[in-house]
Scaffold this motif. Sequence first.
Motif, PDB file in Angstrom:
ATOM      1  N   ILE A 184       1.072  -1.539   0.163  1.00 32.08           N
ATOM      2  CA  ILE A 184      -0.228  -0.157  -0.564  1.00 32.08           C
ATOM      3  C   ILE A 184       0.888   0.856  -0.397  1.00 32.08           C
ATOM      4  CG2 ILE A 184      -1.916   1.095   1.104  1.00 32.08           C
ATOM      5  CD1 ILE A 184      -2.485  -1.721   2.509  1.00 32.08           C
ATOM      6  N   ALA A 203       2.458   1.654  -3.558  1.00 37.30           N
ATOM      7  CA  ALA A 203       2.140   2.215  -4.363  1.00 37.30           C
ATOM      8  C   ALA A 203       1.855   3.571  -4.422  1.00 37.30           C
ATOM      9  CB  ALA A 203       0.332   1.842  -4.522  1.00 37.30           C
ATOM     10  N   ARG A 248      -2.985   2.112  11.046  1.00 39.02           N
ATOM     11  CA  ARG A 248      -4.065   2.938  11.338  1.00 39.02           C
ATOM     12  C   ARG A 248      -3.733   3.671   9.278  1.00 39.02           C
ATOM     13  NH1 ARG A 248      -6.544   5.758  14.750  1.00 39.02           N
ATOM     14  NH2 ARG A 248      -6.935   7.336  12.561  1.00 39.02           N
ATOM     15  N   ASP A 279      -2.043   2.525   6.944  1.00 35.01           N
ATOM     16  CA  ASP A 279      -2.518   1.484   5.668  1.00 35.01           C
ATOM     17  C   ASP A 279      -3.556   1.948   5.287  1.00 35.01           C
ATOM     18  OD1 ASP A 279      -0.354   0.186   4.554  1.00 35.01           O
ATOM     19  OD2 ASP A 279      -0.951  -1.784   6.048  1.00 35.01           O
ATOM     20  N   VAL A 280      -4.693   2.162   6.506  1.00 33.49           N
ATOM     21  CA  VAL A 280      -6.130   3.056   6.157  1.00 33.49           C
ATOM     22  C   VAL A 280      -5.767   3.965   5.505  1.00 33.49           C
ATOM     23  CG1 VAL A 280      -7.885   2.881   6.938  1.00 33.49           C
ATOM     24  CG2 VAL A 280      -6.962   0.687   8.299  1.00 33.49           C
ATOM     25  N   ALA A 303      -4.947   3.559   2.278  1.00 35.10           N
ATOM     26  CA  ALA A 303      -5.402   2.985   0.908  1.00 35.10           C
ATOM     27  C   ALA A 303      -7.084   3.764   0.959  1.00 35.10           C
ATOM     28  CB  ALA A 303      -6.060   2.227   1.497  1.00 35.10           C
ATOM     29  N   ARG A 304      -7.183   4.797   2.059  1.00 36.48           N
ATOM     30  CA  ARG A 304      -8.836   5.207   1.551  1.00 36.48           C
ATOM     31  C   ARG A 304      -8.009   6.504   0.268  1.00 36.48           C
ATOM     32  NH1 ARG A 304     -10.759   5.646   7.388  1.00 36.48           N
ATOM     33  NH2 ARG A 304     -11.939   3.311   7.509  1.00 36.48           N
ATOM     34  N   GLU A 348      -7.664   8.411  -6.934  1.00 33.79           N
ATOM     35  CA  GLU A 348      -7.873   7.388  -8.073  1.00 33.79           C
ATOM     36  C   GLU A 348      -9.626   7.884  -8.822  1.00 33.79           C
ATOM     37  OE1 GLU A 348      -5.684   7.195 -10.366  1.00 33.79           O
ATOM     38  OE2 GLU A 348      -4.010   5.656  -8.655  1.00 33.79           O
ATOM     39  N   GLY A 349     -10.830   7.989  -7.522  1.00 35.50           N
ATOM     40  CA  GLY A 349     -11.982   8.335  -7.814  1.00 35.50           C
ATOM     41  C   GLY A 349     -12.352   6.904  -8.380  1.00 35.50           C
ATOM     42  N   ILE A 350     -12.546   5.619  -6.954  1.00 35.42           N
ATOM     43  CA  ILE A 350     -13.103   4.665  -6.652  1.00 35.42           C
ATOM     44  C   ILE A 350     -13.775   5.251  -5.299  1.00 35.42           C
ATOM     45  CG2 ILE A 350     -12.377   2.254  -6.197  1.00 35.42           C
ATOM     46  CD1 ILE A 350      -9.497   2.574  -7.081  1.00 35.42           C
TER      47      ILE A 350
END
Lengths: 143, 336
Positions: free
Chosen positions: B180, B183, B321, B323-324, B327-328, B334-336
């Motif tokens: 994560i 990336a 924490r 990592d969360v 990822a968010r 990325e518009g996910i």
Amino acid sequence: MTPALPDILRGNFMALAIPGPPEQQGEFMTGRVGVIALLSLLAAQEVERGTQTRVWENAAISAVLAEAAETYGVQYAEIASTGPVDLSLEALDRANAALRRGLIALHEAVEAAGDLLRHKMIVGLYGQMAERRNLELPPLPAR
Amino acid sequence: MSDLKAGLEAYLTDLWGAPTSVSNLSRIPGGASRETYRLDADTGGVTRGMILRRDPPGSLIETDRRLEFLAYRTVHGHVPVPQAVALEEDGGPLDRPFFLMERIDGGTVPSPFVFDPYAEHAAALGAQFFTTLGRLAALPHEGTPIREVAEAPAPEDCWRIALDHWSGVIEADEQHPQPIVRAAVRWLYRHPPPPAQRVSIVHGDYRTGNFMHDGAGTILAILDWEMAHLGDPIEDLGWAFDPLWNHFDENRVAGLVPQAEAIALWEAASGLKVDPKALAWWSLFNAVKGQAIWTSAAKEYRDGGFTDPILAISGWYTARRHDVILARRLAQLEGI
């Protein structure tokens, strides 16, 4: 992820068992005991969910790698077949490390190829991995 | 008598040229990067309250204690900080490098992981906290003590220097693969922020838990300058806004004030504007930086024989924490 649960529990023992110098008693030791108490609380969550989370994550990464092998190379299928030798946290973590290394390499290749669909799928997987690994700290009252 | 007390008495007697005794020596909890102690130094009937910051055998962050010392000297008089008194880089009688500063009494420094620590004083403290950060961003630094050790980067290089450093820390200290944060690092390299509007003194760890307040709505001191450097001042804003420091309150940054209000306070004090694109970049960057710090903590915990529980909680709970958070943020970008 590191540190591993046995490291933390052994560490808690040593942090309390090894006597400190006089200037590290009192307030410092009270604070240290408070942190060790928090670690114990988090350790309970890891015992409850740690194995299940790792089994899920390994399977999820494995599926992504296997699905990508046809496009990105057979090496991803080989990594996808990595499994733990048993269900201990140590064995699951060893398999997880191999799978995560494969996922990092695949994601880099996906980004280089401009494969937006698969890129978004991997980013979505990161969200699930992070949420499942998350440890819940209760909102402790301020003193 | 402990070795530390005896060493301090020998050092201060030599420093001040008069017999000095040390009393009430006690270590303060927290401080995973430096050991922090409070003490009273008595010389000829005069008692001085002091703080000792000493390098630990293993540290959360590899930093230069000279830089921290000079940062205190630079901002003193502009930002509420204690006066730096003495620096000993080779350790002398205390075995490890250390510095001493005056002690500010009567304050409290809440843990970042408690609920609503500022209660009815949150708005007043938030106004001071973000105004002070804005003043730091505006502070001239040419010819100041910190410039002896900190180079000023070109405005367009601030982001790359910071990202190269912290991604290098992850590369060096990682013990378990972290897809994560890797990336996120790649995203940051692919989408550089606008150049810094101004190259400023950056505190580097400006957050709740690193300031002392009097319990009645006044900030007494901004602490822990060990990661100070020159760079883009939006870096500090992004770190102060990180959800890790929000005290379980999603509507107020640092558990103090809403983000829009914090930005307005900072802009008024700094004379700069917050570009949303720059803030988005530095916010993701700060989650990477956090993860780098926790990665080092996990390594130090192992290298130090698993004995420091602060390093354990940093390398474990806070790492997950972040990592969360990473990822968010990645999903949002990325518009996910």
